[in-house]
Design an enzyme around this catalytic site. Structure first.
Site, mmCIF file in Angstrom:
data_model
loop_
_atom_site.group_PDB
_atom_site.id
_atom_site.type_symbol
_atom_site.label_atom_id
_atom_site.label_comp_id
_atom_site.label_asym_id
_atom_site.label_seq_id
_atom_site.Cartn_x
_atom_site.Cartn_y
_atom_site.Cartn_z
ATOM 1 N N LYS A 218 -6.887 -12.033 -24.467
ATOM 2 C CA LYS A 218 -7.418 -11.503 -23.207
ATOM 3 C C LYS A 218 -7.190 -12.465 -22.042
ATOM 4 O O LYS A 218 -6.930 -13.642 -22.227
ATOM 5 C CB LYS A 218 -8.888 -11.107 -23.387
ATOM 6 C CG LYS A 218 -8.962 -9.790 -24.183
ATOM 7 C CD LYS A 218 -10.335 -9.213 -24.356
ATOM 8 C CE LYS A 218 -10.211 -7.873 -25.118
ATOM 9 N NZ LYS A 218 -11.492 -7.351 -25.565
ATOM 10 N N ARG A 252 -11.665 -9.325 -33.855
ATOM 11 C CA ARG A 252 -10.616 -8.308 -33.669
ATOM 12 C C ARG A 252 -9.401 -8.993 -33.040
ATOM 13 O O ARG A 252 -9.517 -9.563 -31.954
ATOM 14 C CB ARG A 252 -11.160 -7.214 -32.751
ATOM 15 C CG ARG A 252 -10.233 -6.067 -32.464
ATOM 16 C CD ARG A 252 -10.910 -5.063 -31.525
ATOM 17 N NE ARG A 252 -10.058 -3.921 -31.253
ATOM 18 C CZ ARG A 252 -9.105 -3.889 -30.333
ATOM 19 N NH1 ARG A 252 -8.867 -4.970 -29.606
ATOM 20 N NH2 ARG A 252 -8.382 -2.801 -30.148
HETATM 21 N N1 HH2 Z 1 -10.980 -4.731 -26.883
HETATM 22 C C1 HH2 Z 1 -9.996 -3.843 -26.634
HETATM 23 C C2 HH2 Z 1 -10.018 -2.582 -27.250
HETATM 24 N N2 HH2 Z 1 -10.990 -2.233 -28.113
HETATM 25 N N3 HH2 Z 1 -12.980 -2.759 -29.263
HETATM 26 C C3 HH2 Z 1 -13.974 -3.617 -29.514
HETATM 27 N N4 HH2 Z 1 -14.953 -3.288 -30.379
HETATM 28 N N5 HH2 Z 1 -14.018 -4.869 -28.936
HETATM 29 C C4 HH2 Z 1 -13.060 -5.284 -28.059
HETATM 30 O O1 HH2 Z 1 -13.181 -6.421 -27.525
HETATM 31 C C5 HH2 Z 1 -11.987 -4.384 -27.753
HETATM 32 C C6 HH2 Z 1 -11.983 -3.107 -28.391
HETATM 33 C C7 HH2 Z 1 -8.885 -4.216 -25.716
HETATM 34 O O2 HH2 Z 1 -7.802 -4.771 -26.419
HETATM 35 P P1 HH2 Z 1 -6.487 -3.946 -26.823
HETATM 36 O O3 HH2 Z 1 -6.796 -2.884 -27.803
HETATM 37 O O4 HH2 Z 1 -5.429 -4.889 -27.252
HETATM 38 O O5 HH2 Z 1 -5.992 -3.366 -25.452
HETATM 39 P P2 HH2 Z 1 -5.968 -1.906 -24.828
HETATM 40 O O6 HH2 Z 1 -7.372 -1.478 -24.631
HETATM 41 O O7 HH2 Z 1 -5.219 -2.114 -23.541
HETATM 42 O O8 HH2 Z 1 -5.253 -1.006 -25.794
#
Ligand code: HH2
Length: 273
Positions: A218, A252
């Protein structure tokens, strides 16, 4: 069903399988279902305890997608992963319809970044299916959440929010032993907010349910290290070690192996006589 903590002993690792054109770190890389399935299997081989499949980006500034589009992205990937690995799949969605169809396709956990607030049907879908749910804190919505986020006291405010959402979920018939909570690193938070939440994660853990932390790659890690996205996996390992020391149950991540290896070594040191 076994309580979450017994089913996934800490420290557990959730591998991210983004089936989106626009996710902040790997958008577009795994939009083809075969590529996403292959990626998920790779993360499973690297030691992921859960594979988190998402078809809608929640990155700051992102636009929502229609449920049909999200379903078209995630269903073939969930079906493929369920067929080809025993590692449980979670569905990262805020939509009850997507969660419901994903569960029917074999998803075993619902990861809702709005903590059951976005879709009034979501709690009922989770309760009826009897699957675990992750309740995450987010200030505002992805479109605007990084526009000057403010708190009185970020740790107290996020804790109060999570306590309220846990009560809400229980009231809707969700088994308390199948609930996990997440402070939502990067979701309506400045660098200092993220650091305060990580520094005082023990206070989030004291709420009761197991704590999931998603700090992988992040932007605050970019601010702290000067690294671009692809250079943030070492910083991610550092965050995850600190988070687990302070009571995180599951982390995660986009890259499973570095965090898995670091946690294995840290646990071996703690277990030494
Ligand atoms: N962060 C993201 C997405 N889902 N779920 C939980 N429980 N906690 C988190 O910190 C979290 C999450 C964001 O990361 P990413 O999936 O890589 O990105 P994007 O939302 O752009 O797909």
């Amino acid at each position: 069903m076994l309580p979450l903590r017994e089913r996934f002993p800490a420290p557990a690792v959730m591998g991210v399988v983004n089936v989106t054109p626009d996710s902040f770190s790997d958008g577009g890389a795994f939009l083809d279902p075969a590529a996403a399935i292959a990626h998920g299997l790779e993360l499973a081989a690297e030691g992921a305890d859960v594979l988190d499949v998402g078809g809608e980006s929640t990155r700051p500034g992102s636009d929502p997608v229609a449920p049909e589009v999200e379903l078209e992205r995630v269903l073939p990937v969930i079906e493929g992963l369920v067929r080809e690995t025993d590692v449980p799949v979670s569905i990262d969605t805020v939509k009850a319809e997507v969660a419901d169809r994903a569960i029917r396709a074999g998803a075993a956990i619902v990861n809702d970044v709005t903590a059951l607030r976005h879709d009034p049907e979501m709690a009922a879908v989770v309760a009826a299916a009897g699957v675990p749910v992750c309740l995450m804190h987010m200030l505002g919505e992805p479109k605007t959440m990084q526009d000057d986020p403010r708190y009185d006291d970020v740790v107290a405010d996020v804790s109060a929010f999570l306590e309220e959402r846990v009560d809400f979920a229980r009231d809707r018939g969700i088994d308390p032993e199948q609930i996990c909570i997440d402070p939502g690193i990067g979701f309506g938070k400045t660098v200092d907010h993220n650091l305060a939440l990580l520094r005082h994660l023990d206070r989030i853990a004291a709420i009761g349910p197991p704590v999931l932390v998603g700090a992988s790659r992040k932007s605050f890690l970019g601010v702290l290290t000067g690294e671009p996205l692809e250079g943030r996996d070492v910083a991610t390992v550092a965050v995850n070690l600190a988070a687990v020391r302070r009571g995180a149950w599951m982390v995660r991540v986009h890259a499973v192996r570095p965090t898995r290896d670091a946690l294995t070594v840290a646990a071996a040191i703690e277990a030494a006589p």
